[in-house]
Structures are given as structure tokens and as C-alpha cells.
Design an enzyme around this catalytic site. Structure first.
Site, PDB file in Angstrom:
ATOM      1  N   CYS A   1      13.597   8.864   1.440  1.00 45.66           N
ATOM      2  CA  CYS A   1      13.547   8.911   2.922  1.00 45.66           C
ATOM      3  C   CYS A   1      14.833   8.978   3.644  1.00 45.66           C
ATOM      4  O   CYS A   1      15.881   8.595   2.874  1.00 45.66           O
ATOM      5  CB  CYS A   1      12.863   7.540   3.538  1.00 45.66           C
ATOM      6  SG  CYS A   1      12.731   7.391   5.243  1.00 45.66           S
TER       7      CYS A   1
ATOM      8  N   THR B   1      16.353   7.229   5.804  1.00 43.81           N
ATOM      9  CA  THR B   1      16.867   5.923   5.871  1.00 43.81           C
ATOM     10  C   THR B   1      17.698   5.624   4.601  1.00 43.81           C
ATOM     11  O   THR B   1      18.860   5.023   4.647  1.00 43.81           O
ATOM     12  CB  THR B   1      15.807   4.928   5.995  1.00 43.81           C
ATOM     13  OG1 THR B   1      15.087   5.428   7.101  1.00 43.81           O
ATOM     14  CG2 THR B   1      16.477   3.773   6.319  1.00 43.81           C
TER      15      THR B   1
ATOM     16  N   HIS C   1      21.336   6.225   4.724  1.00 43.46           N
ATOM     17  CA  HIS C   1      22.269   5.315   5.282  1.00 43.46           C
ATOM     18  C   HIS C   1      22.938   4.055   4.577  1.00 43.46           C
ATOM     19  O   HIS C   1      23.843   3.328   4.785  1.00 43.46           O
ATOM     20  CB  HIS C   1      21.566   4.624   6.662  1.00 43.46           C
ATOM     21  CG  HIS C   1      21.086   5.480   7.653  1.00 43.46           C
ATOM     22  ND1 HIS C   1      21.850   5.881   8.593  1.00 43.46           N
ATOM     23  CD2 HIS C   1      19.779   6.111   7.914  1.00 43.46           C
ATOM     24  CE1 HIS C   1      21.275   6.573   9.353  1.00 43.46           C
ATOM     25  NE2 HIS C   1      20.243   6.824   9.244  1.00 43.46           N
TER      26      HIS C   1
ATOM     27  N   HIS D   1      12.523   2.738  -0.531  1.00 40.35           N
ATOM     28  CA  HIS D   1      11.658   1.666  -0.052  1.00 40.35           C
ATOM     29  C   HIS D   1      10.375   2.483   0.045  1.00 40.35           C
ATOM     30  O   HIS D   1       9.163   2.198   0.864  1.00 40.35           O
ATOM     31  CB  HIS D   1      12.138   1.503   1.422  1.00 40.35           C
ATOM     32  CG  HIS D   1      12.250   2.547   2.193  1.00 40.35           C
ATOM     33  ND1 HIS D   1      13.544   3.266   2.265  1.00 40.35           N
ATOM     34  CD2 HIS D   1      11.595   3.155   3.331  1.00 40.35           C
ATOM     35  CE1 HIS D   1      13.626   4.025   3.278  1.00 40.35           C
ATOM     36  NE2 HIS D   1      12.268   3.984   3.915  1.00 40.35           N
ATOM     37  N   GLU D   2      10.000   3.736  -0.508  1.00 38.69           N
ATOM     38  CA  GLU D   2       8.623   4.183  -0.521  1.00 38.69           C
ATOM     39  C   GLU D   2       8.143   4.146  -1.977  1.00 38.69           C
ATOM     40  O   GLU D   2       8.475   5.246  -2.664  1.00 38.69           O
ATOM     41  CB  GLU D   2       8.838   5.540  -0.182  1.00 38.69           C
ATOM     42  CG  GLU D   2       9.085   5.946   1.495  1.00 38.69           C
ATOM     43  CD  GLU D   2       9.323   7.139   1.916  1.00 38.69           C
ATOM     44  OE1 GLU D   2       8.883   7.467   3.143  1.00 38.69           O
ATOM     45  OE2 GLU D   2       9.575   8.039   0.963  1.00 38.69           O
TER      46      GLU D   2
ATOM     47  N   CYS E   1       7.546 -14.703   7.842  1.00 39.14           N
ATOM     48  CA  CYS E   1       7.432 -16.049   7.513  1.00 39.14           C
ATOM     49  C   CYS E   1       5.914 -16.306   7.591  1.00 39.14           C
ATOM     50  O   CYS E   1       5.349 -17.392   7.176  1.00 39.14           O
ATOM     51  CB  CYS E   1       7.636 -16.619   8.834  1.00 39.14           C
ATOM     52  SG  CYS E   1       7.074 -16.778  10.576  1.00 39.14           S
TER      53      CYS E   1
ATOM     54  N   CYS F   1       4.657 -17.257  12.645  1.00 39.56           N
ATOM     55  CA  CYS F   1       5.118 -17.237  14.014  1.00 39.56           C
ATOM     56  C   CYS F   1       4.137 -16.545  14.945  1.00 39.56           C
ATOM     57  O   CYS F   1       3.232 -15.819  14.457  1.00 39.56           O
ATOM     58  CB  CYS F   1       6.573 -16.585  13.883  1.00 39.56           C
ATOM     59  SG  CYS F   1       6.483 -14.640  13.429  1.00 39.56           S
TER      60      CYS F   1
ATOM     61  N   CYS G   1       3.561 -12.765  13.417  1.00 40.89           N
ATOM     62  CA  CYS G   1       2.826 -12.746  12.382  1.00 40.89           C
ATOM     63  C   CYS G   1       1.412 -13.045  12.545  1.00 40.89           C
ATOM     64  O   CYS G   1       0.374 -12.426  12.170  1.00 40.89           O
ATOM     65  CB  CYS G   1       3.540 -13.993  11.144  1.00 40.89           C
ATOM     66  SG  CYS G   1       4.881 -13.401  10.529  1.00 40.89           S
TER      67      CYS G   1
ATOM     68  N   CYS H   1       8.471  -9.931  13.030  1.00 41.82           N
ATOM     69  CA  CYS H   1       8.904 -11.300  12.435  1.00 41.82           C
ATOM     70  C   CYS H   1      10.481 -11.606  12.747  1.00 41.82           C
ATOM     71  O   CYS H   1      11.111 -10.919  12.020  1.00 41.82           O
ATOM     72  CB  CYS H   1       8.088 -11.695  11.198  1.00 41.82           C
ATOM     73  SG  CYS H   1       8.794 -13.242  10.581  1.00 41.82           S
TER      74      CYS H   1
END
Length: 330
Positions: free
Chosen positions: A40, A42, A45, A55-56, A86, A89, A92, A100
Site C-alpha cells: 500500500c 502507506t 511512509h 498491513h494488507e 479497547c 469506549c 467501540c 477508539c
């Protein structure tokens, strides 16, 4: 204790092979053997940072923690940008865990692992089953690229009667065209030149406009939703001329600096700029089902999951020559 190869970023800009050992599985943790990873934008970076990249991810369940409830060994699963939250919250509880305050996301948490490697350990609650009719290489880019564009179209609901414009025919844009078209929308593609016109039309666009050097643009109908997938900001003076009253702008790609748009068109036409991150788990699951049902597939290039393969893929993406998602395969 699971031990596996990971590929990490390095200050030199060259990805390096490393090893991670995780504690014995507890609670709802799952050890996944990785079969495919998307590349990706991202990732660019972080490829100079000392952290596990990617992250895929898609892979096969190898081992289950004592509190897992629905996955079994051998299941094919995927994961994306967020790994944990969490769970209690307000965000979530609303199913909005992507916002979150304690969210664990790529680049900020679990830096000893990613989707580029041999394995990873994630919570069962943040893994998604992959349909039997969807291949690993197709599924991987959908875990972030697909989730990002689908979220903008789903969380802020569009109607089939809306005209959706997609700016940019690249890693995100070519998926956005397909999703919007299959939702029943008229899709207008805005691109720099005519080079990708035929491809955009084949993906579901009904209109194509080349913008480079244009002093004005004209569309067959006003644009209700504008999905911006280019990193550089466009000429907003040009674009606001073709936006419908109350149109919504979704800037999806990351750019440095400030977001700037002309004041008067924004006020006089009631325009809205809507920030949108990757999908919540609810929307992510729906994205996978929708893509499978409508056979939405990324256009991809395959590379081996190795130092050489990953570095080659990163260079191709940096050079702007990737068409359109790189996928690394074990």
C-alpha cells in the site's frame, strides 16, 4: 512461542529480513501463516523505519489461543490497518472502533510484525474470514485499499441515483470505480490524461475527463460525491464548478501540509469535506462480501515475498509504475 520471519524497514530505505518471536498465545490470539500481502502507499511512509512492514495481510490459521470462539485451524483469514481497540469506549460500542482512543494501528503498535513475512499473531476479533471463491492475491489489496474506498461509500451512504466522481485511476481509484459502479451509481473519472480512459470505462465508468492543462471542465451532470485518491491536491477552483449543491468531498490519500479549498463555493453550495479512514470491522466484513458477490478485483502485479521482491515492488510503486496494486506472495 511462535517464531517467524518478518520484513522490516531500514533507515537505508532497503527492506531487511528479520525474525520475531511472540509469547505463547493467550486469550483470543491467533497465529496466522501468511500467504499474501498487499503493498500500500502507506507502506512507503514507513519503509525507512525499524518496524515490520505491511498491513494488507492474508493467510491461514495455524494455532488458536484458549479464548478463540469461531475460527479454526486451516481457515483463510485477512486483516487490515487496525489490530485492536479497547472494546468499551463510546466509539467501540457504536461499532466505530477505528476511532477508539486506544486503537492499535499499523505504524503505531505491534511494530515487531506486519503482513510482509512468514507469520503474524493477531486477535481473532480483528481477523476476517476470506470466502472460498476469493483468492489470496485478490483478497490482500482489499484489506486496506478496498476497505478505504468502500468505507467512504458505505459509512456515509450514497444512493444509486448519485453521481460519483473518482479522481485518479491508481491503487485506490481503480477499486473505487468498481465499487461505486456496482452500487448502481453513475461514475465519472477525473484523470490527468486520456491514457487510462479505456481501462476506466471497462471498470465501470460512464464518463472520463482528462484534466491536465484544463482551464475549465464540464460534466454531463453535477457531481454528488467526489472521491479523491490522488496524493497531490487538485485545483479546487476548477472542481467546485462541477459539484452539485451539498456535494461531499472525500480526500482518501495522505498528503503533507494543509487541506485548502476556496471559501465561497464551499459556503454558497453547502459543500462538505468528509474525513474518512479505513473501515470498521462491520463495514470491512460487508466490503469483503460485496466484492465477492460482484467479483470486484484489484488489477495487480505479483512479487515474491523476499528482500529482493519487496524492494523491487517498493521501487516500482515509488516510481509510479505499479499497475495498480503490488502483491507479495509466499
Amino acid at each position: 512461542m511462535p517464531t517467524f520471519t518478518v520484513y522490516k524497514g531500514h533507515e537505508s530505505g532497503k527492506v531487511v529480513k528479520s525474525t520475531t518471536t511472540r509469547p505463547d498465545l493467550t486469550r483470543d490470539e491467533v497465529f496466522v501463516k501468511i500467504t499474501a500481502s498487499g503493498l500500500c502507499g502507506t507502506d512507503l511512509h514507513y519503509h525507512t523505519s525499524d518496524m515490520g512492514l505491511g498491513h494488507e495481510g492474508v493467510g491461514t490459521v495455524q494455532e488458536l489461543g484458549p479464548e478463540t470462539t469461531h475460527l479454526k485451524v486451516g481457515d483463510r483469514v485477512g486483516w487490515g490497518y487496525e489490530h485492536n481497540s479497547c472494546g468499551h469506549c463510546q466509539q467501540c460500542l457504536k461499532g466505530n472502533e477505528i476511532f477508539c482512543a486506544e486503537r492499535a494501528m499499523y505504524g503505531y503498535a505491534d511494530k515487531d510484525q506486519g503482513s510482509m513475512g512468514e507469520g503474524a499473531v493477531w486477535r481473532e476479533a480483528f481477523l476476517f474470514k476470506i470466502p472460498d471463491t476469493m483468492s489470496d492475491e485478490v483478497a490482500a489489496p482489499l484489506m486496506c485499499g478496498g476497505a478505504t474506498v468502500f468505507n467512504a461509500l458505505h459509512q456515509f451512504p450514497i444512493e444509486a441515483s448519485d453521481t460519483v466522481a473518482v479522481m485518479g485511476v491508481g491503487g485506490l481509484g481503480h477499486l473505487a470505480i468498481q465499487f461505486a459502479a456496482k452500487m448502481g451509481c453513475e461514475v465519472i473519472v477525473l484523470s490527468g490524461s486520456d491514457a487510462k480512459k479505456d481501462e476506466a470505462m471497462s471498470l465501470g465508468a460512464s464518463e472520463f475527463i482528462a484534466m491536465k492543462g484544463a482551464k475549465e471542465i464540464k460534466t454531463s451532470r453535477p457531481i454528488d460525491r467526489l472521491i479523491v485518491t490522488t496524493s497531490a491536491q487538485p485545483d479546487w477552483n476548477l472542481l467546485t464548478q462541477v459539484l452539485a449543491p451539498n456535494a461531499v468531498i472525500y480526500p482518501l490519500s495522505v498528503d503533507e501540509g494543509n487541506f485548502s479549498i476556496p471559501y465561497m463555493p464551499l459556503l454558497l453550495n453547502g459543500l462538505r469535506v468528509q474525513g474518512s479512514l479505513v473501515a470498521s470491522r462491520y463495514i470491512h466484513q460487508r466490503m469483503i462480501a460485496f466484492a465477492d458477490l460482484h467479483q470486484i478485483k484489484p488489477i495487480l502485479e505479483k512479487f515474491p515475498m523476499s528482500e529482493e521482491g519487496i524492494n523491487s515492488a517498493i521501487k516500482k510503486l515509488q516510481d509510479g509504475k505499479m499497475r495498480y496494486r503490488g502483491v507479495l506472495l509466499n
